[in-house]
Design an enzyme around this catalytic site. Structure first.
Site, PDB file in Angstrom:
ATOM      1  N   ARG A 182       1.190  -1.768   0.001  1.00  0.00           N
ATOM      2  CA  ARG A 182      -0.271   0.323   0.099  1.00  0.00           C
ATOM      3  C   ARG A 182       1.064   1.309   0.277  1.00  0.00           C
ATOM      4  O   ARG A 182       1.619   1.055   0.191  1.00  0.00           O
ATOM      5  CB  ARG A 182      -1.112   0.095   0.993  1.00  0.00           C
ATOM      6  CG  ARG A 182      -2.226  -1.302   1.242  1.00  0.00           C
ATOM      7  CD  ARG A 182      -2.438  -1.262   2.876  1.00  0.00           C
ATOM      8  NE  ARG A 182      -3.495  -2.473   2.906  1.00  0.00           N
ATOM      9  CZ  ARG A 182      -3.470  -3.587   3.000  1.00  0.00           C
ATOM     10  NH1 ARG A 182      -2.009  -4.214   4.081  1.00  0.00           N
ATOM     11  NH2 ARG A 182      -4.010  -4.678   3.291  1.00  0.00           N
ATOM     12  N   LYS A 206      -1.943  -2.563   8.029  1.00  0.00           N
ATOM     13  CA  LYS A 206      -2.461  -2.422   9.054  1.00  0.00           C
ATOM     14  C   LYS A 206      -3.365  -3.638  10.238  1.00  0.00           C
ATOM     15  O   LYS A 206      -2.655  -4.639  10.706  1.00  0.00           O
ATOM     16  CB  LYS A 206      -4.318  -3.087   8.140  1.00  0.00           C
ATOM     17  CG  LYS A 206      -4.373  -1.699   7.249  1.00  0.00           C
ATOM     18  CD  LYS A 206      -5.866  -1.978   6.234  1.00  0.00           C
ATOM     19  CE  LYS A 206      -5.839  -0.949   4.802  1.00  0.00           C
ATOM     20  NZ  LYS A 206      -7.376  -1.314   4.355  1.00  0.00           N
ATOM     21  N   HIS A 277      -3.128   2.416  -5.967  1.00  0.00           N
ATOM     22  CA  HIS A 277      -3.931   1.523  -5.166  1.00  0.00           C
ATOM     23  C   HIS A 277      -3.962   0.898  -7.180  1.00  0.00           C
ATOM     24  O   HIS A 277      -4.160  -0.972  -6.623  1.00  0.00           O
ATOM     25  CB  HIS A 277      -4.966   1.980  -5.093  1.00  0.00           C
ATOM     26  CG  HIS A 277      -6.214   0.646  -4.561  1.00  0.00           C
ATOM     27  ND1 HIS A 277      -5.988  -0.026  -3.672  1.00  0.00           N
ATOM     28  CD2 HIS A 277      -7.229   0.452  -5.697  1.00  0.00           C
ATOM     29  CE1 HIS A 277      -7.424  -1.457  -3.819  1.00  0.00           C
ATOM     30  NE2 HIS A 277      -7.714  -1.057  -4.564  1.00  0.00           N
ATOM     31  N   ARG A 280      -0.667  -1.494  -7.055  1.00  0.00           N
ATOM     32  CA  ARG A 280      -0.961  -2.692  -6.346  1.00  0.00           C
ATOM     33  C   ARG A 280      -1.456  -4.129  -6.890  1.00  0.00           C
ATOM     34  O   ARG A 280      -1.817  -5.008  -6.378  1.00  0.00           O
ATOM     35  CB  ARG A 280      -1.848  -2.442  -4.908  1.00  0.00           C
ATOM     36  CG  ARG A 280      -2.199  -3.316  -3.848  1.00  0.00           C
ATOM     37  CD  ARG A 280      -2.671  -2.477  -2.764  1.00  0.00           C
ATOM     38  NE  ARG A 280      -3.082  -3.493  -2.031  1.00  0.00           N
ATOM     39  CZ  ARG A 280      -2.926  -4.312  -0.595  1.00  0.00           C
ATOM     40  NH1 ARG A 280      -1.512  -3.990  -0.550  1.00  0.00           N
ATOM     41  NH2 ARG A 280      -3.395  -4.965   0.048  1.00  0.00           N
ATOM     42  N   HIS A 303      -3.397  -9.418   3.005  1.00  0.00           N
ATOM     43  CA  HIS A 303      -5.466  -8.925   3.753  1.00  0.00           C
ATOM     44  C   HIS A 303      -5.046 -10.059   4.815  1.00  0.00           C
ATOM     45  O   HIS A 303      -5.061 -11.296   4.699  1.00  0.00           O
ATOM     46  CB  HIS A 303      -5.913  -9.733   1.873  1.00  0.00           C
ATOM     47  CG  HIS A 303      -5.747  -8.219   1.058  1.00  0.00           C
ATOM     48  ND1 HIS A 303      -5.975  -8.963  -0.573  1.00  0.00           N
ATOM     49  CD2 HIS A 303      -6.194  -6.639   0.779  1.00  0.00           C
ATOM     50  CE1 HIS A 303      -6.243  -7.783  -0.755  1.00  0.00           C
ATOM     51  NE2 HIS A 303      -6.048  -7.008  -0.305  1.00  0.00           N
ATOM     52  N   TYR A 312      -9.206  -8.105  -5.260  1.00  0.00           N
ATOM     53  CA  TYR A 312      -8.159  -7.500  -5.689  1.00  0.00           C
ATOM     54  C   TYR A 312      -7.766  -7.909  -7.167  1.00  0.00           C
ATOM     55  O   TYR A 312      -6.595  -8.210  -8.014  1.00  0.00           O
ATOM     56  CB  TYR A 312      -7.305  -6.976  -4.996  1.00  0.00           C
ATOM     57  CG  TYR A 312      -7.718  -6.089  -4.139  1.00  0.00           C
ATOM     58  CD1 TYR A 312      -7.025  -5.325  -4.550  1.00  0.00           C
ATOM     59  CD2 TYR A 312      -8.783  -6.003  -2.701  1.00  0.00           C
ATOM     60  CE1 TYR A 312      -7.131  -3.410  -3.161  1.00  0.00           C
ATOM     61  CE2 TYR A 312      -8.985  -4.881  -2.573  1.00  0.00           C
ATOM     62  CZ  TYR A 312      -8.708  -3.942  -2.524  1.00  0.00           C
ATOM     63  OH  TYR A 312      -8.610  -2.465  -1.606  1.00  0.00           O
TER      64      TYR A 312
END
Length: 331
Positions: A182, A206, A277, A280, A303, A312
């Protein structure tokens, strides 16, 4: 002065309305919970706080008193009901919020009310009964393999004169495509995040989850050029350990990284307009089309859910046809 009707109170623009002190304190406690117990990023915490403040402002406006006289807010919060939560979502929908935004706000409301219920701040956890609209799952645009190669070649060409910003922008494009990380993860990298001997980068994603992502020789070449001829020119006493720097020597911001990607991709004929993005997504798609296992791609992207990776990394119709022709006995 005539009093406002309930409907008029709820419709009033709440943006600048201060929360009662007690409710503001509850929001602060919830923010601390998100940071220290949930480990959420500053960006996610800010989004959660905005939504919770919006819920509570709606509750204040919808309260029976009509004049904001909710005392210290204890009674109002304790009676936070399913009807209030639904009314808040309905108001968001009327204001034009997208289904994806409504789904996110529903999730925030559930999280907040569940936390408040465990703290004894609300009568019951009505958030569990709050239904969320199913968001439309749209596929972001991707570069074709040749377009990606052209974009990387354009970035390399622009860096041949070794101008510091051009060297940096080449590294941004190379690293985003090589690793699929990211843009926030990229801008947060320090020099020692990169193991150049093994060609892997340590990424904090994250939820402060760490993962290790490999990258290839072209990205290493871009990194060598940046560290040798670009970063030393821009570095100042305040640069610290940041890998990527802005023109004033501070850590590179996400906006500058997005601008760099847009400019490089815009120079490719027929390429869709995209930012980090999109790179990615392109990297993940090309990995899958090259035969990578879906769970490996999930790990590379960081993820938590495989279903997110499936969105994705959609498979091209051409590859589906090729696999079908090769594997199906009746193809």
């Amino acid at each position: 002065m005539p009093s406002l009707s309930s409907a008029e109170r709820v419709r009033r623009d709440p943006a600048a309305d201060p929360l009662p002190a007690y409710l503001a304190g509850v929001v602060d406690e919830f923010g601390a919970h998100l940071e220290y117990e949930r480990g959420l990023s500053p960006h996610t915490r800010r989004a959660y706080r905005r939504d919770v403040e919006s819920i509570l402002r709606y509750a204040v406006r919808a309260h029976e008193g009509g004049d904001g006289s909710t005392g210290d807010g204890r009674v109002l919060l304790h009676a936070l009901s399913l009807a209030v939560l639904r009314g808040w979502l309905a108001e968001s929908a009327s204001a034009g919020a997208a289904r994806s935004s409504l789904a996110r706000r529903t999730s925030v409301a559930r999280t907040f009310v569940s936390w408040a219920s465990r703290r004894g701040l609300v009568e019951s956890d009505d958030g569990t009964r709050l239904a969320a609209p199913r968001p439309y799952r749209t596929l972001p645009p991707v570069l074709g393999a040749e377009q990606a190669a052209d974009a990387l070649a354009a970035a390399e060409s622009g860096a041949r004169e070794r101008a510091p910003v051009a060297l940096r922008d080449r590294l941004i494009v190379e690293f985003l495509y090589a690793t699929g990380i990211r843009v926030g993860e990229l801008c947060s990298l320090d020099i020692d995040s990169v193991d150049m001997e093994r060609r892997v980068v340590r990424v904090i994603g994250k939820g402060d989850k760490e993962r290790v992502v490999p990258y290839g020789a072209p990205a290493q070449a871009a990194l060598d050029e940046w560290l040798g001829h670009g970063r030393p020119v821009l570095a100042t006493a305040n640069s610290g350990a940041a890998l990527l720097l802005g023109v004033r020597g501070g850590r590179l911001g996400q906006r500058a990284a997005r601008t760099a990607v847009h400019q490089v991709v815009a120079a490719i004929p027929g390429a869709p307009d995209m930012g980090p993005h999109g790179l990615r997504h392109s990297a993940a798609t090309h990995l899958l089309e090259g035969g990578a296992d879906l769970r490996v791609v999930q790990e590379l992207l960081g993820h938590a859910s495989l279903s997110t990776t499936q969105l994705y990394t959609h498979v091209s119709v051409a590859r589906l046809r090729a696999v079908h022709d090769r594997a199906h006995p009746r193809a």
